[in-house]
Enzyme design. Structure first.
Site, PDB file in Angstrom:
ATOM      1  N   HIS A 127       6.288 -36.102   0.760  1.00 20.13           N
ATOM      2  CA  HIS A 127       5.649 -34.881   0.285  1.00 20.13           C
ATOM      3  C   HIS A 127       6.207 -33.692   1.060  1.00 20.13           C
ATOM      4  CE1 HIS A 127       2.897 -36.241  -2.761  1.00 20.13           C
ATOM      5  NE2 HIS A 127       2.420 -37.198  -1.972  1.00 20.13           N
ATOM      6  N   ASP A 157       7.929 -27.409  -1.703  1.00 24.05           N
ATOM      7  CA  ASP A 157       7.798 -27.689  -3.134  1.00 24.05           C
ATOM      8  C   ASP A 157       8.343 -26.568  -4.011  1.00 24.05           C
ATOM      9  OD1 ASP A 157       6.723 -30.180  -2.866  1.00 24.05           O
ATOM     10  OD2 ASP A 157       4.645 -29.558  -3.060  1.00 24.05           O
TER      11      ASP A 157
END
Length: 368
Positions: A127, A157
């Site tokens: 992540h 992200d």
């Protein structure tokens, strides 16, 4: 209408930066068809699912016998495909790049992963924080003597993932326009985050920062590039890097005659100067300091929450936020002088299935 009006995008539903990239393309005017699983009865998308805005939704089980052929048929008349699975998943579904580009040689096949399509970690889960950690980004977060702190998801992200993917797609669209040749884009959050470290890497190469955080003006050591607590428990920031801006900061703080502020880059003076600025800013509220510093060249800004940021005069003047049904949403960026971005509504799962299926049937009957 946005500048990408007429561009058709197929987005295979996923999580993370790929849906944000699809949202950006939709905001720019592209027709984005989101292919997602059939939702449970009565399921509705949340108004907070901004990444669904402006898209069309096709409910489809990708493992169904005719699913791959339906997607391939859609791709024949599309410009871009976006997928965010681990490497190999799309190939197993019969929708790998070779198959898709055979059906449409002009197709831009955008692949979004954390680690990339190859390399030792390509099949590992991860992540945002993990990708930032291995790239060096997290190392410089936090103050001296403290552990590195998790940075917000915009660093990995969005800035490291969605943005490079969209840049790659727009660049590839230009390539197709010139050559008629489509291609595969291997966009990885890891790669994009490293690319975003260009300025930081340059500072390190120049000796402006070292291996350890908290010992230089870019990681909290300097009094003129720091965050400060105010009397009301809120915070402000200053980053007066250039000497002329530093002089204005010192002057507005009332430290013109203080010898501890006379030499901006004398690191021996930084600790004591920081203490004095800590005491100064802690003596009054954030609003008080905004009334003195905001709009000057002292390189100042208050630290605001998202809801506070939406009410700030600068953000309101530039319409940087949209509010719909009480939900606060970031507005599209950048702004264009001719083509205007108008974000669409949040699409509901399967909302356009019938429309898209009928389009394909019409295409088949015309072909016959």
């Amino acid at each position: 209408m946005g500048p990408l009006q007429g561009i058709k995008v197929i987005e295979i539903a996923g999580i993370g930066p790929a849906p944000i990239a699809g949202m950006m393309l939709a905001d720019l005017g592209a027709e984005v068809i989101l292919v997602e699983r059939v939702a449970g009865e009565g399921h509705r998308a949340s108004p907070a699912e901004f990444f669904r805005r402006g898209k069309k939704s096709l409910a489809l089980d990708l493992k169904a016998p005719d699913a791959a052929e339906m997607i391939l048929s859609l791709l024949e008349e599309s410009d871009v495909l976006i997928e965010g699975f681990r490497p190999g998943v799309m190939e197993r579904l019969g929708l790998g790049p070779d198959v898709c580009l055979t059906r449409n040689k002009r197709l831009i096949y955008g692949r979004m992963t954390g680690w990339g399509q190859d390399g030792p970690l390509s099949q590992a889960a991860g992540h945002d924080l993990n990708y930032q950690a291995v790239t060096g980004a997290v190392h410089y977060s936090g103050f001296s003597g403290d552990r590195p702190y998790p940075t917000s998801t915009l660093v990995g992200d969005v800035a490291g993932g969605s943005m490079p993917l969209v840049l790659g797609i727009v660049s590839a669209l230009y390539h197709v326009q010139r050559t008629g040749e489509g291609q595969v884009i291997d966009a990885a959050i890891c790669d994009g985050t490293i690319y975003n470290l260009t300025l930081l890497a340059g500072l390190k190469a120049a000796g402006a920062i070292g291996e350890e955080r908290g010992n230089d003006p870019f990681t909290g050591a300097a009094h003129w590039a720091n965050t400060y607590s105010c009397a009301d428990g809120r915070y402000i920031t200053v980053q007066a890097l250039e000497p002329k801006f530093y002089q204005q900061l010192v002057s507005l703080c009332g430290f013109d005659e203080d010898p501890d502020f006379a030499e901006q880059y004398n690191q021996q003076l930084w600790p004591l100067a920081t203490e004095k600025m800590n005491a100064l800013f802690a003596s009054q509220s954030q609003d008080h300091w905004c009334s003195i510093f905001e709009g000057t060249d002292a390189c100042f800004a208050p630290v605001l929450s998202l809801s506070e940021a939406a009410q700030h005069s600068h953000n309101k003047a530039r319409n940087n936020f949209i509010e719909d049904e009480g939900i606060l949403c970031p507005a599209p960026a950048p702004k264009f002088s001719i083509t205007h971005q108008q974000p669409g509504e949040i699409v509901q799962p399967g909302q356009h299935t019938e429309e898209i299926v009928n389009r394909l049937k019409c295409k088949e009957s015309t072909a016959v």
